[in-house]
Motif scaffolding. Sequence first.
Motif, PDB file in Angstrom:
ATOM      1  N   GLU A  28     -49.244 100.534  40.746  1.00 12.28           N
ATOM      2  CA  GLU A  28     -49.836  99.774  39.628  1.00 12.28           C
ATOM      3  C   GLU A  28     -49.140 100.023  38.304  1.00 12.28           C
ATOM      4  O   GLU A  28     -49.245  99.198  37.388  1.00 12.28           O
ATOM      5  N   SER A  29     -48.439 101.171  38.173  1.00  6.32           N
ATOM      6  CA  SER A  29     -47.809 101.464  36.878  1.00  6.32           C
ATOM      7  C   SER A  29     -46.468 102.143  37.103  1.00  6.32           C
ATOM      8  O   SER A  29     -46.191 102.673  38.185  1.00  6.32           O
ATOM      9  N   TRP A  31     -45.637 104.881  35.853  1.00  3.99           N
ATOM     10  CA  TRP A  31     -45.896 106.308  36.100  1.00  3.99           C
ATOM     11  C   TRP A  31     -46.158 106.535  37.579  1.00  3.99           C
ATOM     12  O   TRP A  31     -45.645 107.466  38.189  1.00  3.99           O
ATOM     13  N   ARG A  32     -46.958 105.668  38.195  1.00  6.12           N
ATOM     14  CA  ARG A  32     -47.295 105.835  39.619  1.00  6.12           C
ATOM     15  C   ARG A  32     -46.049 105.759  40.486  1.00  6.12           C
ATOM     16  O   ARG A  32     -45.860 106.544  41.404  1.00  6.12           O
ATOM     17  N   ASP A 105     -53.310 114.078  40.535  1.00  6.78           N
ATOM     18  CA  ASP A 105     -53.457 113.329  39.286  1.00  6.78           C
ATOM     19  C   ASP A 105     -54.804 112.697  38.996  1.00  6.78           C
ATOM     20  O   ASP A 105     -54.994 112.192  37.889  1.00  6.78           O
ATOM     21  N   ARG A 106     -55.718 112.693  39.911  1.00  7.09           N
ATOM     22  CA  ARG A 106     -57.082 112.247  39.653  1.00  7.09           C
ATOM     23  C   ARG A 106     -58.013 113.183  40.438  1.00  7.09           C
ATOM     24  O   ARG A 106     -57.582 113.881  41.351  1.00  7.09           O
ATOM     25  N   LEU A 123     -57.476 115.507  31.545  1.00  6.92           N
ATOM     26  CA  LEU A 123     -57.597 114.083  31.161  1.00  6.92           C
ATOM     27  C   LEU A 123     -58.421 113.915  29.886  1.00  6.92           C
ATOM     28  O   LEU A 123     -58.127 113.039  29.061  1.00  6.92           O
ATOM     29  N   PRO A 156     -59.362 109.385  35.242  1.00  7.16           N
ATOM     30  CA  PRO A 156     -58.646 109.171  33.983  1.00  7.16           C
ATOM     31  C   PRO A 156     -59.358 108.174  33.060  1.00  7.16           C
ATOM     32  O   PRO A 156     -59.386 108.381  31.848  1.00  7.16           O
ATOM     33  N   ARG A 160     -60.520 110.005  29.741  1.00  6.87           N
ATOM     34  CA  ARG A 160     -59.710 109.653  28.568  1.00  6.87           C
ATOM     35  C   ARG A 160     -60.571 108.940  27.523  1.00  6.87           C
ATOM     36  O   ARG A 160     -60.344 109.050  26.325  1.00  6.87           O
ATOM     37  N   PHE A 184     -55.056  99.680  34.547  1.00  6.48           N
ATOM     38  CA  PHE A 184     -53.788 100.427  34.449  1.00  6.48           C
ATOM     39  C   PHE A 184     -52.538  99.560  34.650  1.00  6.48           C
ATOM     40  O   PHE A 184     -51.439 100.103  34.801  1.00  6.48           O
ATOM     41  N   HIS A 212     -55.390 103.424  27.899  1.00  2.00           N
ATOM     42  CA  HIS A 212     -55.426 104.617  28.762  1.00  2.00           C
ATOM     43  C   HIS A 212     -54.110 104.841  29.493  1.00  2.00           C
ATOM     44  O   HIS A 212     -53.929 105.897  30.093  1.00  2.00           O
ATOM     45  N   ASN A 213     -53.209 103.873  29.542  1.00  2.00           N
ATOM     46  CA  ASN A 213     -51.839 104.173  29.984  1.00  2.00           C
ATOM     47  C   ASN A 213     -50.843 103.259  29.285  1.00  2.00           C
ATOM     48  O   ASN A 213     -51.194 102.207  28.741  1.00  2.00           O
ATOM     49  N   ASP A 241     -49.017 108.522  29.153  1.00  4.03           N
ATOM     50  CA  ASP A 241     -48.098 108.607  30.304  1.00  4.03           C
ATOM     51  C   ASP A 241     -46.709 109.072  29.903  1.00  4.03           C
ATOM     52  O   ASP A 241     -46.106 109.884  30.575  1.00  4.03           O
ATOM     53  N   LEU A 261     -47.556 112.504  30.485  1.00 12.05           N
ATOM     54  CA  LEU A 261     -48.167 112.979  31.741  1.00 12.05           C
ATOM     55  C   LEU A 261     -47.009 113.188  32.718  1.00 12.05           C
ATOM     56  O   LEU A 261     -46.268 112.246  33.018  1.00 12.05           O
TER      57      LEU A 261
HETATM   58  C1  GZL Z   1     -53.548 109.723  35.447  1.00 10.04           C
HETATM   59  C2  GZL Z   1     -53.085 108.747  36.529  1.00 10.04           C
HETATM   60  C3  GZL Z   1     -53.019 107.348  35.971  1.00 10.04           C
HETATM   61  C4  GZL Z   1     -51.821 107.104  35.051  1.00 10.04           C
HETATM   62  C5  GZL Z   1     -51.625 105.630  35.234  1.00 10.04           C
HETATM   63  O1  GZL Z   1     -53.604 111.025  35.959  1.00 10.04           O
HETATM   64  O2  GZL Z   1     -54.012 108.776  37.615  1.00 10.04           O
HETATM   65  O3  GZL Z   1     -52.868 106.437  37.055  1.00 10.04           O
HETATM   66  O4  GZL Z   1     -52.090 107.455  33.708  1.00 10.04           O
HETATM   67  C6  GZL Z   1     -51.802 105.500  36.743  1.00 10.04           C
HETATM   68  O5  GZL Z   1     -50.377 105.135  34.814  1.00 10.04           O
HETATM   69  O6  GZL Z   1     -52.184 104.203  37.100  1.00 10.04           O
END
Ligand code: GZL
Length: 312
Positions: A28-29, A31-32, A105-106, A123, A156, A160, A184, A212-213, A241, A261
């Motif tokens: 989705e992002s 970062w992912r 991460d979550r 977070l 998150p 956040r 996200f 949030h991202n 992120d 992050l």
């Molecule tokens: C945060 C992570 C989030 C990122 C987003 O720990 O789970 O998920 O901040 C991603 O970019 O979708």
Amino acid sequence: GTTAALMISTTAAMAEGETVGFAQIGSESGWRAAETALTKQQAEERGIDLRFSDAQQKQENQIAAIRSFIAQGIDAILLAPVVATGWDSVLEEAQEAEIPVVLLDRQVDSSDELYLTAVGSNLVHEGEVAGEWLVNAVGDQECRIVELQGTTGSTPAIDRKTGFENVIAGHDNMEIVRSQTGDFTRAQGKEVMESFLQAENGGKDICALYAHNDDMAVGAIQAIREAGLAPGKDILIVSIDGVPDIFKAMADGEANATVELTPNMAGPAFDALEAYWADGTAPEKFIQTESRLFTQDDDPMGEYETRKGLGY
Ligand code: GZL
């Protein structure tokens, strides 16, 4: 000395041939995508056989992937839980199968007896760092804030929001006037920001966006530009992120701040698993990664060059 070297090589060797299943949320992002790339790289380097599943951001797909990993009899499971609730039964099944689970991460609202450890950032603190930056940027001016939330029900998105609200609560001149999930993603970040702009006098009444991202912020920046306003100037932009494109936007003066992050959650996760496989070492239940604020004063173009190509 030799013994220590032997110990290290033995421990590392313990990971050779281990099979790990990764129930990833999706892509989705940016970062992912980087988290996925780094996890595959770490597994490769450590001789771990990684089985990968992309759940397209659907919890039921993650649960099915975990059940499949259990049926394959693998040695450990990595799970980035898309939302916080609904994990008890599948985590109990993994426990019954004596397969350790590491969260990335979550977080989940299940008991921490049901997983070996969780690797992630603080977070709430990320939201506080974002809020503090905006408080300093705004001073005592009136500031109507719009907020793009992460995936509904994810830790998150919950944490956040909490952290940011904690900080601005003490400032009567600052108020979140609209808040909605953009899940996200860039596309939904743009779409929701378009509705915020329409609802707020074409954006003229909006002082700042808290996303949030970074991906939702990048989508929103496009919407702000298309509405004829200057992102980063007419509307301040703070997000989380530290993906390359937010640094590019900062270098262009179109974004103002991001809270980094690390996408390398797998390193600490595999370290904990290797110690556990070697001699049953039980790690702390939460392994916290760092959060660092970056602004336009922190050589954004340099940060962009450093980060692009790192799997984002
Ligand atoms: C945060 C992570 C989030 C990122 C987003 O720990 O789970 O998920 O901040 C991603 O970019 O979708």
